[in-house]
Motif scaffolding. Sequence first.
Motif, PDB file in Angstrom:
ATOM      1  N   TRP A 235       0.984  -1.032  -0.176  1.00 32.91           N
ATOM      2  CA  TRP A 235      -0.068   0.152  -0.142  1.00 32.91           C
ATOM      3  C   TRP A 235       0.912   1.164   0.032  1.00 32.91           C
ATOM      4  O   TRP A 235       1.883   1.267   0.243  1.00 32.91           O
ATOM      5  CB  TRP A 235      -1.042   0.068   1.169  1.00 32.91           C
ATOM      6  CG  TRP A 235      -1.961  -0.854   1.432  1.00 32.91           C
ATOM      7  CD1 TRP A 235      -1.757  -2.181   1.856  1.00 32.91           C
ATOM      8  CD2 TRP A 235      -3.428  -1.137   1.052  1.00 32.91           C
ATOM      9  NE1 TRP A 235      -2.811  -3.030   1.674  1.00 32.91           N
ATOM     10  CE2 TRP A 235      -3.842  -2.258   1.341  1.00 32.91           C
ATOM     11  CE3 TRP A 235      -4.175   0.014   0.627  1.00 32.91           C
ATOM     12  CZ2 TRP A 235      -5.120  -2.524   1.364  1.00 32.91           C
ATOM     13  CZ3 TRP A 235      -5.604  -0.008   0.360  1.00 32.91           C
ATOM     14  CH2 TRP A 235      -6.137  -1.337   0.576  1.00 32.91           C
ATOM     15  N   GLU A 236       0.394   2.425  -0.431  1.00 34.33           N
ATOM     16  CA  GLU A 236       1.224   3.552  -0.526  1.00 34.33           C
ATOM     17  C   GLU A 236       0.215   4.859  -0.450  1.00 34.33           C
ATOM     18  O   GLU A 236      -0.773   4.818  -0.955  1.00 34.33           O
ATOM     19  CB  GLU A 236       2.080   3.633  -1.777  1.00 34.33           C
ATOM     20  CG  GLU A 236       2.821   4.739  -2.094  1.00 34.33           C
ATOM     21  CD  GLU A 236       3.376   4.942  -3.613  1.00 34.33           C
ATOM     22  OE1 GLU A 236       4.242   5.968  -3.724  1.00 34.33           O
ATOM     23  OE2 GLU A 236       2.959   3.857  -4.427  1.00 34.33           O
ATOM     24  N   HIS A 237       1.054   5.745   0.310  1.00 33.06           N
ATOM     25  CA  HIS A 237       0.288   6.988   0.474  1.00 33.06           C
ATOM     26  C   HIS A 237       1.438   8.227   0.296  1.00 33.06           C
ATOM     27  O   HIS A 237       2.767   7.813   0.586  1.00 33.06           O
ATOM     28  CB  HIS A 237      -0.399   7.391   1.497  1.00 33.06           C
ATOM     29  CG  HIS A 237      -1.783   7.037   1.755  1.00 33.06           C
ATOM     30  ND1 HIS A 237      -2.736   7.326   0.618  1.00 33.06           N
ATOM     31  CD2 HIS A 237      -2.461   6.247   2.460  1.00 33.06           C
ATOM     32  CE1 HIS A 237      -3.870   6.990   0.908  1.00 33.06           C
ATOM     33  NE2 HIS A 237      -3.777   6.194   2.130  1.00 33.06           N
ATOM     34  N   THR A 238       1.082   9.260  -0.051  1.00 32.59           N
ATOM     35  CA  THR A 238       2.098  10.454  -0.350  1.00 32.59           C
ATOM     36  C   THR A 238       1.566  11.315   0.869  1.00 32.59           C
ATOM     37  O   THR A 238       0.629  11.611   1.159  1.00 32.59           O
ATOM     38  CB  THR A 238       1.807  11.374  -1.375  1.00 32.59           C
ATOM     39  OG1 THR A 238       2.140  10.619  -2.752  1.00 32.59           O
ATOM     40  CG2 THR A 238       2.896  12.493  -1.471  1.00 32.59           C
ATOM     41  N   VAL A 239       2.755  11.582   1.981  1.00 31.22           N
ATOM     42  CA  VAL A 239       2.591  12.337   3.081  1.00 31.22           C
ATOM     43  C   VAL A 239       3.422  13.646   3.061  1.00 31.22           C
ATOM     44  O   VAL A 239       4.530  13.641   2.747  1.00 31.22           O
ATOM     45  CB  VAL A 239       2.655  11.392   4.284  1.00 31.22           C
ATOM     46  CG1 VAL A 239       1.769  10.069   4.391  1.00 31.22           C
ATOM     47  CG2 VAL A 239       4.224  10.912   4.393  1.00 31.22           C
ATOM     48  N   ALA A 240       2.803  14.453   3.979  1.00 29.85           N
ATOM     49  CA  ALA A 240       3.782  15.823   4.131  1.00 29.85           C
ATOM     50  C   ALA A 240       3.834  15.990   5.877  1.00 29.85           C
ATOM     51  O   ALA A 240       2.908  15.468   6.483  1.00 29.85           O
ATOM     52  CB  ALA A 240       2.786  17.103   3.849  1.00 29.85           C
ATOM     53  N   SER A 244       2.546  19.884  13.515  1.00 28.18           N
ATOM     54  CA  SER A 244       2.097  19.105  14.576  1.00 28.18           C
ATOM     55  C   SER A 244       2.143  17.712  14.330  1.00 28.18           C
ATOM     56  O   SER A 244       1.848  16.874  15.392  1.00 28.18           O
ATOM     57  CB  SER A 244       0.557  19.483  14.929  1.00 28.18           C
ATOM     58  OG  SER A 244      -0.291  19.400  13.842  1.00 28.18           O
ATOM     59  N   GLY A 245       2.503  17.441  13.184  1.00 31.74           N
ATOM     60  CA  GLY A 245       2.387  15.814  12.770  1.00 31.74           C
ATOM     61  C   GLY A 245       2.721  15.483  11.263  1.00 31.74           C
ATOM     62  O   GLY A 245       3.555  15.774  10.625  1.00 31.74           O
ATOM     63  N   VAL A 246       1.398  15.073  10.690  1.00 32.89           N
ATOM     64  CA  VAL A 246       1.497  14.532   9.406  1.00 32.89           C
ATOM     65  C   VAL A 246       0.176  14.423   8.558  1.00 32.89           C
ATOM     66  O   VAL A 246      -1.050  14.544   9.297  1.00 32.89           O
ATOM     67  CB  VAL A 246       1.899  12.958   9.520  1.00 32.89           C
ATOM     68  CG1 VAL A 246       0.789  12.078  10.218  1.00 32.89           C
ATOM     69  CG2 VAL A 246       2.043  12.232   7.944  1.00 32.89           C
ATOM     70  N   GLU A 247       0.202  14.924   7.322  1.00 33.83           N
ATOM     71  CA  GLU A 247      -0.967  14.864   6.599  1.00 33.83           C
ATOM     72  C   GLU A 247      -0.971  14.038   5.261  1.00 33.83           C
ATOM     73  O   GLU A 247       0.202  13.956   4.776  1.00 33.83           O
ATOM     74  CB  GLU A 247      -1.179  16.430   5.996  1.00 33.83           C
ATOM     75  CG  GLU A 247      -2.541  16.651   5.238  1.00 33.83           C
ATOM     76  CD  GLU A 247      -2.666  18.089   4.543  1.00 33.83           C
ATOM     77  OE1 GLU A 247      -3.713  18.104   3.602  1.00 33.83           O
ATOM     78  OE2 GLU A 247      -1.619  19.022   5.039  1.00 33.83           O
ATOM     79  N   VAL A 248      -1.981  13.252   5.170  1.00 27.42           N
ATOM     80  CA  VAL A 248      -1.866  12.073   4.124  1.00 27.42           C
ATOM     81  C   VAL A 248      -2.524  12.997   2.979  1.00 27.42           C
ATOM     82  O   VAL A 248      -3.851  13.277   2.855  1.00 27.42           O
ATOM     83  CB  VAL A 248      -2.776  10.847   4.308  1.00 27.42           C
ATOM     84  CG1 VAL A 248      -2.608  10.279   3.412  1.00 27.42           C
ATOM     85  CG2 VAL A 248      -2.166  10.457   5.784  1.00 27.42           C
TER      86      VAL A 248
END
Length: 263
Positions: A235-240, A244-248
């Motif tokens: 599985w794969e996602h692009t994240v930033a 405060s943490g992470v955004e998918v």
Amino acid sequence: MSELTLKSEEELRLMREAGRLLGLVFSHLDQRIAPGVSTMAINDWAERYIVDQLQARPASKGQYDYQYVLNASVNHVVCHGIPSDKQILKPGDIVNVDITLEKNGFIADSSKMYLIGDVTPYAKRLVDKTYEAMWLGIQAVKPGATLGDVGYAIQQYAEKYGYSVVREYCGHGIGREMHEEPQVLHYGKRGRGLVLKEGMVFTIEPMINQGKAKIKTKRDGWTVVTSDKKLSAQWEHTVAVTSSGVEVLTLRDDECLPIEINQ
């Protein structure tokens, strides 16, 4: 690979839009991927939707002289499965569909596993645990964490269930180029590796094997398979990385946050 760059708020806005559009591509395919469908048909549906409906560019087509819009990796194919009219999906198959999309100069990258008809409990378990491992990696992302923290979270969870992590392929930075720094390993040790900073954007895309981690590339130069012919999932996602943490950035409509994982 291109050098590591921190994305500005405007760049993140554009990447968020590319990710949203890529999610729509998967929603489009969700209604079509079924027994009796060829992997080439999936490729063609995706291309028409990306180009005609979304007015975007399929970023994989032409990259490294690759002729197709996506990879379709069935059963023991680890990654880079080439679409084919002759490969017809049948009940019991599992298939990873990996797609990239460029809009307004920025690229999003994501992949999803599909269960074709009734699959064995062993296949479903592998697919589910790979998904959960990816999310544990995503949840480790925050400013001040390290890439080793991400890899550790994925590796310890996969190996807990008796699976192995493919080491020859990794996640990657992404933005104006499909492959930028950093390289994101799906194994590692806590506290090791690059320290994460707000504005970094990269993919997390673990390839988890049912059997041994050893892989091999077929004569076509693209298709990577497990050496023991046991199943593989990805599985794969692009994240930033945010303040405060992470955004998918590639979150799909069929996914609800937070993802609850019982470790």
